[in-house]
Design a protein around this motif. Structure first.
Motif, PDB file in Angstrom:
ATOM      1  N   TRP A  11       0.836  -1.210   0.000  1.00 39.20           N
ATOM      2  CA  TRP A  11       0.000   0.000   0.000  1.00 39.20           C
ATOM      3  C   TRP A  11       0.866   1.253   0.000  1.00 39.20           C
ATOM      4  O   TRP A  11       0.606   2.205  -0.738  1.00 39.20           O
ATOM      5  CB  TRP A  11      -0.916  -0.014   1.218  1.00 39.20           C
ATOM      6  CG  TRP A  11      -1.738   1.234   1.372  1.00 39.20           C
ATOM      7  CD1 TRP A  11      -2.930   1.525   0.788  1.00 39.20           C
ATOM      8  CD2 TRP A  11      -1.419   2.364   2.191  1.00 39.20           C
ATOM      9  NE1 TRP A  11      -3.381   2.764   1.180  1.00 39.20           N
ATOM     10  CE2 TRP A  11      -2.473   3.306   2.051  1.00 39.20           C
ATOM     11  CE3 TRP A  11      -0.351   2.684   3.036  1.00 39.20           C
ATOM     12  CZ2 TRP A  11      -2.481   4.533   2.715  1.00 39.20           C
ATOM     13  CZ3 TRP A  11      -0.359   3.909   3.701  1.00 39.20           C
ATOM     14  CH2 TRP A  11      -1.414   4.809   3.531  1.00 39.20           C
ATOM     15  N   LYS A  12       1.903   1.255   0.815  1.00 42.41           N
ATOM     16  CA  LYS A  12       2.767   2.432   0.919  1.00 42.41           C
ATOM     17  C   LYS A  12       3.469   2.736  -0.396  1.00 42.41           C
ATOM     18  O   LYS A  12       3.783   3.902  -0.693  1.00 42.41           O
ATOM     19  CB  LYS A  12       3.795   2.232   2.041  1.00 42.41           C
ATOM     20  CG  LYS A  12       3.154   2.215   3.424  1.00 42.41           C
ATOM     21  CD  LYS A  12       4.181   1.983   4.521  1.00 42.41           C
ATOM     22  CE  LYS A  12       3.502   1.969   5.894  1.00 42.41           C
ATOM     23  NZ  LYS A  12       4.465   1.722   6.983  1.00 42.41           N
ATOM     24  N   ALA A  13       3.711   1.709  -1.209  1.00 44.25           N
ATOM     25  CA  ALA A  13       4.357   1.927  -2.506  1.00 44.25           C
ATOM     26  C   ALA A  13       3.429   2.638  -3.483  1.00 44.25           C
ATOM     27  O   ALA A  13       3.889   3.145  -4.514  1.00 44.25           O
ATOM     28  CB  ALA A  13       4.803   0.591  -3.095  1.00 44.25           C
ATOM     29  N   ARG A  14       2.139   2.692  -3.173  1.00 42.73           N
ATOM     30  CA  ARG A  14       1.170   3.335  -4.079  1.00 42.73           C
ATOM     31  C   ARG A  14       0.989   4.811  -3.779  1.00 42.73           C
ATOM     32  O   ARG A  14       0.262   5.493  -4.492  1.00 42.73           O
ATOM     33  CB  ARG A  14      -0.182   2.614  -3.969  1.00 42.73           C
ATOM     34  CG  ARG A  14      -0.121   1.147  -4.353  1.00 42.73           C
ATOM     35  CD  ARG A  14      -1.368   0.408  -3.916  1.00 42.73           C
ATOM     36  NE  ARG A  14      -2.577   0.920  -4.564  1.00 42.73           N
ATOM     37  CZ  ARG A  14      -3.814   0.656  -4.163  1.00 42.73           C
ATOM     38  NH1 ARG A  14      -4.004  -0.104  -3.082  1.00 42.73           N
ATOM     39  NH2 ARG A  14      -4.843   1.147  -4.808  1.00 42.73           N
ATOM     40  N   ILE A  15       1.587   5.297  -2.695  1.00 43.89           N
ATOM     41  CA  ILE A  15       1.439   6.707  -2.357  1.00 43.89           C
ATOM     42  C   ILE A  15       2.787   7.418  -2.408  1.00 43.89           C
ATOM     43  O   ILE A  15       3.842   6.800  -2.265  1.00 43.89           O
ATOM     44  CB  ILE A  15       0.800   6.893  -0.959  1.00 43.89           C
ATOM     45  CG1 ILE A  15       1.741   6.403   0.140  1.00 43.89           C
ATOM     46  CG2 ILE A  15      -0.545   6.177  -0.885  1.00 43.89           C
ATOM     47  CD1 ILE A  15       1.246   6.731   1.545  1.00 43.89           C
ATOM     48  N   GLY A  16       2.721   8.721  -2.652  1.00 46.41           N
ATOM     49  CA  GLY A  16       3.910   9.565  -2.604  1.00 46.41           C
ATOM     50  C   GLY A  16       3.699  10.628  -1.546  1.00 46.41           C
ATOM     51  O   GLY A  16       2.585  11.107  -1.353  1.00 46.41           O
ATOM     52  N   ILE A  17       4.771  10.981  -0.849  1.00 50.20           N
ATOM     53  CA  ILE A  17       4.655  11.927   0.257  1.00 50.20           C
ATOM     54  C   ILE A  17       5.763  12.969   0.154  1.00 50.20           C
ATOM     55  O   ILE A  17       6.937  12.625   0.019  1.00 50.20           O
ATOM     56  CB  ILE A  17       4.746  11.212   1.613  1.00 50.20           C
ATOM     57  CG1 ILE A  17       3.613  10.191   1.772  1.00 50.20           C
ATOM     58  CG2 ILE A  17       4.713  12.220   2.758  1.00 50.20           C
ATOM     59  CD1 ILE A  17       3.719   9.352   3.029  1.00 50.20           C
ATOM     60  N   VAL A  18       5.358  14.225   0.221  1.00 50.03           N
ATOM     61  CA  VAL A  18       6.313  15.330   0.349  1.00 50.03           C
ATOM     62  C   VAL A  18       6.028  15.972   1.703  1.00 50.03           C
ATOM     63  O   VAL A  18       5.057  16.705   1.868  1.00 50.03           O
ATOM     64  CB  VAL A  18       6.164  16.363  -0.785  1.00 50.03           C
ATOM     65  CG1 VAL A  18       7.146  17.517  -0.579  1.00 50.03           C
ATOM     66  CG2 VAL A  18       6.414  15.701  -2.133  1.00 50.03           C
ATOM     67  N   LEU A  19       6.861  15.640   2.684  1.00 45.68           N
ATOM     68  CA  LEU A  19       6.674  16.157   4.035  1.00 45.68           C
ATOM     69  C   LEU A  19       7.074  17.620   4.105  1.00 45.68           C
ATOM     70  O   LEU A  19       7.816  18.122   3.261  1.00 45.68           O
ATOM     71  CB  LEU A  19       7.497  15.345   5.038  1.00 45.68           C
ATOM     72  CG  LEU A  19       7.159  13.854   5.148  1.00 45.68           C
ATOM     73  CD1 LEU A  19       8.163  13.159   6.054  1.00 45.68           C
ATOM     74  CD2 LEU A  19       5.754  13.664   5.669  1.00 45.68           C
ATOM     75  N   GLN A  20       6.595  18.304   5.149  1.00 45.48           N
ATOM     76  CA  GLN A  20       6.929  19.714   5.306  1.00 45.48           C
ATOM     77  C   GLN A  20       8.422  19.894   5.529  1.00 45.48           C
ATOM     78  O   GLN A  20       9.033  20.833   5.042  1.00 45.48           O
ATOM     79  CB  GLN A  20       6.139  20.310   6.476  1.00 45.48           C
ATOM     80  CG  GLN A  20       6.174  21.829   6.515  1.00 45.48           C
ATOM     81  CD  GLN A  20       5.127  22.386   7.452  1.00 45.48           C
ATOM     82  OE1 GLN A  20       4.350  21.655   8.056  1.00 45.48           O
ATOM     83  NE2 GLN A  20       5.085  23.691   7.580  1.00 45.48           N
ATOM     84  N   VAL A  64      14.348  18.997  -3.936  1.00 47.81           N
ATOM     85  CA  VAL A  64      14.684  17.568  -3.966  1.00 47.81           C
ATOM     86  C   VAL A  64      13.579  16.763  -3.280  1.00 47.81           C
ATOM     87  O   VAL A  64      13.180  15.693  -3.767  1.00 47.81           O
ATOM     88  CB  VAL A  64      16.050  17.302  -3.289  1.00 47.81           C
ATOM     89  CG1 VAL A  64      16.324  15.804  -3.212  1.00 47.81           C
ATOM     90  CG2 VAL A  64      17.169  18.003  -4.066  1.00 47.81           C
ATOM     91  N   ASP A  65      13.065  17.270  -2.155  1.00 43.65           N
ATOM     92  CA  ASP A  65      11.964  16.594  -1.460  1.00 43.65           C
ATOM     93  C   ASP A  65      10.787  16.371  -2.408  1.00 43.65           C
ATOM     94  O   ASP A  65      10.196  15.284  -2.450  1.00 43.65           O
ATOM     95  CB  ASP A  65      11.483  17.431  -0.267  1.00 43.65           C
ATOM     96  CG  ASP A  65      12.514  17.553   0.832  1.00 43.65           C
ATOM     97  OD1 ASP A  65      13.433  16.721   0.879  1.00 43.65           O
ATOM     98  OD2 ASP A  65      12.388  18.493   1.645  1.00 43.65           O
ATOM     99  N   VAL A  66      10.426  17.426  -3.144  1.00 47.20           N
ATOM    100  CA  VAL A  66       9.303  17.331  -4.078  1.00 47.20           C
ATOM    101  C   VAL A  66       9.608  16.315  -5.171  1.00 47.20           C
ATOM    102  O   VAL A  66       8.767  15.487  -5.533  1.00 47.20           O
ATOM    103  CB  VAL A  66       8.990  18.707  -4.683  1.00 47.20           C
ATOM    104  CG1 VAL A  66       7.947  18.586  -5.794  1.00 47.20           C
ATOM    105  CG2 VAL A  66       8.505  19.669  -3.606  1.00 47.20           C
TER     106      VAL A  66
END
Length: 298
Positions: free
Chosen positions: A77-86, A141-143
């Motif tokens: 499941w986690k591989a299906r989402i992308g996250i850009v943290l603050q 880079v985070d983005v």
């Protein structure tokens, strides 16, 4: 688009001791939709998003993200989402290209590395070690790391902090291209023009409660969205809200000639947002004062 929403939230609650961070909010996000979650600092946005991402457990309510309860999510499941943290604190000794190449290798259908580097405005820094980048460049880079895997659902937490105007607009184009490909996007941002540019719908929360939700151009009270005409004449400064600003201006010109300092202000999302949050804070202050008075009386 699937009939099942990408995100479904019902009666979500989260407390830290006696403090209620999220107080029974609920919403749905359709697959392929770009959804903005807006609110002042401490409103409960970050807590809500962290629960959706599976980083934080809830105290009550029902949550489904891509058909899964994130509280019991798997690596698949986690591989299906992308996250850009603050904030991520990314400060590796590898170069920008090397880091993106490594992350791209972890996904079955990653985006083109050069395309992503260009989209976040780092072409000139592609061979630079990440630890040598400025804070704003590390944010880019985070983005890039968040979008390289071509996620089904992308969480963006203040994604353009530190971007110059040109890079910000390049990023907007990247988000629009992801949306056209069917990516569902959850955006939290303090740039209200960014939310207005990118979002299909928005929700405004304050004090852990939902204040309003809907298409960006319908958020807030009807009165808050009425255009304002402001002008000055010999008797001073005047302003009037009207659904027909052109008609009012024509009447002013016919009656007194060209007015001085004439403005026609069409409320932006920021104006409406400030009205919503201001009203909520005023109500909370009034309720708090009434509660204190009742305690004194008792």
């Amino acid at each position: 688009m699937s009939e099942q929403p990408a995100v479904s939230v019902r009666g979500l609650r989260k407390q830290y001791g006696t403090f209620t961070a999220v107080d029974g909010i609920g919403f749905e996000i359709a697959r392929g939709e770009t959804f903005a979650l807006l609110g002042p600092n401490g409103a409960g946005k970050s807590t809500t998003v962290e629960i959706l991402e599976g980083y934080r457990d809830r105290d009550a309510g029902e949550v489904s993200v891509l058909g899964v309860d994130p509280q019991h999510a798997t690596l698949a499941w986690k591989a299906r989402i992308g996250i850009v943290l603050q904030q991520t604190g990314e400060s590796g000794t590898v170069t920008v290209r090397e880091q993106l190449s490594h992350f791209a290798s972890l996904y079955p259908h990653p985006r083109d590395i050069d395309e992503v580097i260009a989209a976040v405005g780092l072409e000139a820094k592609a061979k630079t070690r990440i630890k040598a980048l400025s804070g704003g460049q590390r944010r880019r880079v985070d983005v890039a790391l968040g979008v390289i895997g071509r996620p089904e659902l992308l969480f963006l937490d203040e994604p353009t902090t530190g971007f110059d105007p040109e890079a910000r607009h390049q990023f907007w184009e990247l988000i629009r291209s992801l949306s056209r490909e069917g990516t569902t996007i959850v955006l939290t941002t303090h740039y209200l023009d960014e939310a207005a540019q990118l979002s299909d719908r928005a929700a405004v929360i304050a004090g852990g409660r939902m204040l309003d939700i809907g298409p960006v151009d319908t958020i807030g009270s009807e009165q808050a969205r009425v255009p304002l005409v402001r002008w000055r004449d010999d008797s001073g400064l005047h302003e009037e809200r009207t659904h027909e600003p052109a008609r009012l201006v024509a009447q002013l010109v016919a009656a007194q000639g060209e007015p001085v300092e004439l403005e026609v202000i069409r409320p932006s999302l920021e104006d409406v947002y400030l009205e919503l949050v201001g009203s909520a804070e005023a109500e909370e202050a009034t309720a708090g004062a009434a509660g204190a008075a009742a305690e004194v009386t008792a």
